[in-house]
Design a protein around this motif. Structure first.
Motif, mmCIF file in Angstrom:
data_model
loop_
_atom_site.group_PDB
_atom_site.id
_atom_site.type_symbol
_atom_site.label_atom_id
_atom_site.label_comp_id
_atom_site.label_asym_id
_atom_site.label_seq_id
_atom_site.Cartn_x
_atom_site.Cartn_y
_atom_site.Cartn_z
ATOM 1 N N GLU A 163 0.923 -1.123 -0.028
ATOM 2 C CA GLU A 163 -0.121 -0.116 -0.017
ATOM 3 C C GLU A 163 0.962 1.121 -0.023
ATOM 4 O O GLU A 163 1.982 1.424 0.557
ATOM 5 N N THR A 164 0.376 2.403 -0.718
ATOM 6 C CA THR A 164 1.220 3.486 -0.603
ATOM 7 C C THR A 164 1.025 4.288 0.852
ATOM 8 O O THR A 164 0.205 4.006 1.552
ATOM 9 N N PRO A 165 1.723 4.929 1.168
ATOM 10 C CA PRO A 165 2.000 5.742 2.397
ATOM 11 C C PRO A 165 0.737 6.513 2.614
ATOM 12 O O PRO A 165 0.279 6.615 3.640
ATOM 13 N N GLU A 166 0.195 7.050 1.544
ATOM 14 C CA GLU A 166 -1.214 7.775 1.323
ATOM 15 C C GLU A 166 -2.518 6.921 1.920
ATOM 16 O O GLU A 166 -3.100 7.276 2.960
ATOM 17 N N GLU A 167 -2.187 5.714 1.254
ATOM 18 C CA GLU A 167 -3.277 4.658 1.771
ATOM 19 C C GLU A 167 -3.279 4.275 3.351
ATOM 20 O O GLU A 167 -4.059 4.154 3.872
ATOM 21 N N MET A 168 -1.815 4.064 3.677
ATOM 22 C CA MET A 168 -1.589 3.535 4.936
ATOM 23 C C MET A 168 -1.924 4.732 6.283
ATOM 24 O O MET A 168 -2.531 4.605 7.174
ATOM 25 N N ALA A 169 -1.793 5.975 5.653
ATOM 26 C CA ALA A 169 -2.079 7.108 6.562
ATOM 27 C C ALA A 169 -3.834 7.335 6.618
ATOM 28 O O ALA A 169 -3.889 7.448 7.921
ATOM 29 N N ARG A 170 -4.400 7.115 5.540
ATOM 30 C CA ARG A 170 -5.747 7.289 5.562
ATOM 31 C C ARG A 170 -6.349 6.325 6.417
ATOM 32 O O ARG A 170 -7.287 6.604 7.213
ATOM 33 N N MET A 171 -5.885 4.942 6.501
ATOM 34 C CA MET A 171 -6.502 3.930 7.168
ATOM 35 C C MET A 171 -6.244 4.153 8.765
ATOM 36 O O MET A 171 -6.870 3.937 9.683
ATOM 37 N N THR A 172 -4.841 4.565 9.079
ATOM 38 C CA THR A 172 -4.422 4.939 10.504
ATOM 39 C C THR A 172 -5.306 6.110 11.033
ATOM 40 O O THR A 172 -5.671 6.100 12.123
ATOM 41 N N LEU A 173 -5.770 6.795 10.161
ATOM 42 C CA LEU A 173 -6.378 8.229 10.729
ATOM 43 C C LEU A 173 -8.101 7.553 11.196
ATOM 44 O O LEU A 173 -8.536 8.051 12.014
ATOM 45 N N VAL A 174 -8.343 6.750 10.108
ATOM 46 C CA VAL A 174 -9.624 6.043 10.467
ATOM 47 C C VAL A 174 -9.503 5.054 11.624
ATOM 48 O O VAL A 174 -10.412 5.185 12.450
ATOM 49 N N PHE A 175 -8.734 4.390 11.703
ATOM 50 C CA PHE A 175 -8.549 3.359 12.763
ATOM 51 C C PHE A 175 -8.119 4.073 14.043
ATOM 52 O O PHE A 175 -8.852 3.512 15.140
ATOM 53 N N PHE A 176 -7.455 5.078 14.287
ATOM 54 C CA PHE A 176 -7.403 5.847 15.327
ATOM 55 C C PHE A 176 -8.271 7.061 15.632
ATOM 56 O O PHE A 176 -8.135 7.819 16.581
ATOM 57 N N ASP A 177 -9.485 7.022 14.760
ATOM 58 C CA ASP A 177 -10.611 7.890 14.681
ATOM 59 C C ASP A 177 -9.882 9.462 15.061
ATOM 60 O O ASP A 177 -10.567 10.138 15.832
ATOM 61 N N VAL A 178 -9.199 9.674 14.046
ATOM 62 C CA VAL A 178 -8.530 11.130 14.153
ATOM 63 C C VAL A 178 -9.059 12.286 13.168
ATOM 64 O O VAL A 178 -9.100 13.297 13.578
ATOM 65 N N GLU A 179 -9.682 11.411 12.137
ATOM 66 C CA GLU A 179 -10.497 12.528 11.292
ATOM 67 C C GLU A 179 -11.469 13.170 11.875
ATOM 68 O O GLU A 179 -12.054 12.757 12.678
#
Length: 179
Positions: A163-179
């Motif tokens: 996965e691209t760093p962008e995809e990983m960043a998006r998932m991380t924000l979702v998983f950690f409920d940062v968005e």
């Protein structure tokens, strides 16, 4: 009172770290001796023990230096919590060879052990929205974040950064409920 840094001592430390990294590309960690590290660095054992207590402490220093590099980068960019995951995965993608070596040698846990300290240093960025938490809760939160980021990174590295760093960043924000 400021502490002066001895440039020769810092250079010796860097040479020992680089020697360790070179040897890890050639052979397993458990087959590397302190004598080999010293020989590769062109230094004597006494110099090794002036800076380090063990082979593991060399790797912890390498990880610490990487964190300092990352921290300086995010400080320079004045990043907030939402930008951090992209910077994180972009940074580690550049160091994926090192992470593979840690994983292959069952040393990846060293990274997690350091994460809690790093997150504590970055509390003004990472935990800013949760200022209402008690110190105990903040400590547990850092432990949870460290383990989560550590596990995500390991999975991503084992998948050869598919996965691209962008995809990983998006998932991380979702998983950690940062968005």
């Amino acid at each position: 009172m400021s502490t002066r840094v001895n440039p020769i001592a810092e250079q010796s430390k860097k040479w020992l770290c680089n020697a360790m990294l070179e040897l890890l590309q050639e052979k397993p960690y458990n087959k590397i001796t302190i004598t080999e590290i010293c020989d590769k660095a062109g230094l004597v054992r006494k110099t090794f023990y002036r800076h380090f207590t063990s082979k593991e402490s060399v790797l912890v220093t390498v990880i610490d230096l990487m964190f300092e590099e990352f921290y300086e980068y995010i400080q320079d960019q004045e990043m907030g919590a939402n930008e951090m995951p992209l910077a994180y995965f972009t940074f580690w993608e550049k160091h994926k060879k090192f992470l593979h070596i840690l994983i292959q040698n069952q040393l990846y846990a060293l990274l997690n052990d350091q994460y809690v300290h790093y997150l504590e240093e970055m509390a003004h960025i990472v935990g800013g929205k949760r200022a209402y938490l008690s110190e105990l809760e903040k400590d547990y939160m850092r432990t949870m974040l460290a383990a989560g980021l550590w596990s995500l990174l390991k999975k991503w590295i084992l998948r050869d950064c598919s996965e691209t760093p962008e995809e990983m960043a998006r998932m991380t924000l979702v998983f950690f409920d940062v968005e």
